[in-house]
Design a protein around this motif. Structure first.
Motif, PDB file in Angstrom:
ATOM      1  N   ILE A   8       0.840  -1.207   0.000  1.00 49.10           N
ATOM      2  CA  ILE A   8       0.000   0.000   0.000  1.00 49.10           C
ATOM      3  C   ILE A   8       0.871   1.253   0.000  1.00 49.10           C
ATOM      4  O   ILE A   8       0.618   2.199  -0.760  1.00 49.10           O
ATOM      5  N   GLU A   9       1.905   1.258   0.847  1.00 51.05           N
ATOM      6  CA  GLU A   9       2.770   2.440   0.916  1.00 51.05           C
ATOM      7  C   GLU A   9       3.554   2.625  -0.382  1.00 51.05           C
ATOM      8  O   GLU A   9       3.843   3.748  -0.787  1.00 51.05           O
ATOM      9  N   THR A  10       3.906   1.525  -1.051  1.00 55.64           N
ATOM     10  CA  THR A  10       4.630   1.614  -2.310  1.00 55.64           C
ATOM     11  C   THR A  10       3.738   2.178  -3.410  1.00 55.64           C
ATOM     12  O   THR A  10       4.156   3.043  -4.184  1.00 55.64           O
ATOM     13  N   VAL A  11       2.503   1.708  -3.471  1.00 53.93           N
ATOM     14  CA  VAL A  11       1.583   2.129  -4.523  1.00 53.93           C
ATOM     15  C   VAL A  11       0.982   3.498  -4.238  1.00 53.93           C
ATOM     16  O   VAL A  11       0.889   4.355  -5.118  1.00 53.93           O
ATOM     17  N   ASP A  12       0.570   3.723  -2.976  1.00 54.23           N
ATOM     18  CA  ASP A  12      -0.106   4.972  -2.623  1.00 54.23           C
ATOM     19  C   ASP A  12       0.258   5.350  -1.195  1.00 54.23           C
ATOM     20  O   ASP A  12      -0.510   5.083  -0.259  1.00 54.23           O
ATOM     21  N   PRO A  13       1.435   5.968  -0.982  1.00 56.94           N
ATOM     22  CA  PRO A  13       1.852   6.302   0.384  1.00 56.94           C
ATOM     23  C   PRO A  13       0.905   7.274   1.078  1.00 56.94           C
ATOM     24  O   PRO A  13       0.759   7.247   2.293  1.00 56.94           O
TER      25      PRO A  13
END
Length: 289
Positions: A164-169
């Protein structure tokens, strides 16, 4: 014939078996971390952290010589200090994290080389910088296996938050405060694997096992799960091929393992389905991504 070429070196020599097992442990744990480093645009962080552990390893060497646990514990402490320190500097000053990390790792590299030079010889310095994968003993294998097991368990626990943080932090930050702890836990796993890799491949080559298979996987696959599997497979294949060829050609095993990983990267760079040169040169159909 194939047995004599491909299997006999590992069946006949214990040092080859240890080298293969240790390299596979590094590939299984380090390559998936490299995938997340690339996707999070932190590729140079791995290189910086590999240098950051050097002064700790040097202090361990000054205290106990080329002993496994003192160098490992001191190297881990040094890496964590640099990781946390660069983050604190980035938040407390106008410097961005990449600039503060670069400053920390340059200081660490120079300090580590200086400390080793105070007591050791050029051979000791080469051992620390480039490792000796053919000299792994049982204690080192246990350490590498433990690091690999801990890393894979940690990635399983952090996987959802990391993706999740990689795609949409921004989304993770808006739904809670898990971003900071996730980042620190991830960097801790990176440091831990670099410390383990340092025992086999040295500080300058350990990051190669982490980043080259991951970069190859990024050029071949589009989804994260496939990237993780392909990166681990490339890391294992590089270890096996590098050890076999270096055994017969009387080449240094650690550097040749990284060269084989580099060969896979060049192949993916040219033929990769997700972003290789040939794919980018091929004319795209209308509305094709």
């Amino acid at each position: 014939m194939l047995y004599d070429i491909l299997i006999a070196p590992f069946a006949d020599f214990a040092f080859m078996r240890r080298a293969l097992v240790g390299s596979i442990a590094l590939a299984l744990a380090g390559s998936p971390l490299g995938v997340f480093l690339i996707l999070r645009r932190m590729s140079l962080t791995g290189d910086a952290m590999s240098h950051a552990i050097l002064p700790g390893a040097a202090i361990g060497y000054l205290v106990a010589g080329l002993s496994l646990w003192p160098m490992t514990i001191a190297g881990l402490a040094a890496g964590l200090i640099v990781a946390v320190g660069s983050g604190v500097v980035a938040r407390a000053t106008i410097l961005r994290e990449d600039a503060s990390l670069a400053a920390f790792y340059l200081i660490s590299l120079a300090l580590g080389v200086t400390l080793i030079s105070l007591r050791g010889s050029n051979i000791d310095l080469l051992h620390v910088l480039f490792g000796s994968v053919l000299a792994l003993d049982d204690a080192t294998l246990i350490l590498l296996a433990g690091i690999a097991s801990l890393t894979l368990a940690g990635l399983a626990l952090l996987y959802r938050a990391l993706v999740i943080e990689t795609v949409d932090p921004g989304f993770l930050a808006s739904t809670g405060r898990a971003g900071g702890p996730t980042q620190m836990a991830f960097l801790g796993l990176v440091v831990l694997n670099l410390v383990g890799g340092f025992q086999a491949l040295g500080t300058l080559l350990a990051v190669g096992m982490m980043m080259l298979p991951a970069a190859s996987a990024r050029l071949i696959a589009r989804d994260i799960t496939s990237m993780l599997a392909i990166a681990a497979a490339f890391g294992i294949a590089s270890s096996y091929i590098g050890l076999v060829v270096s055994f017969y050609a009387s080449l240094p095993s650690g550097p040749f393992i990284i060269l084989v990983a580099g060969g896979f990267y060049v192949g993916a760079l040219v033929f990769g389905r997700a972003g290789g040169l040939l794919r980018n040169l091929k004319p795209k159909r209308h509305l094709e991504a």
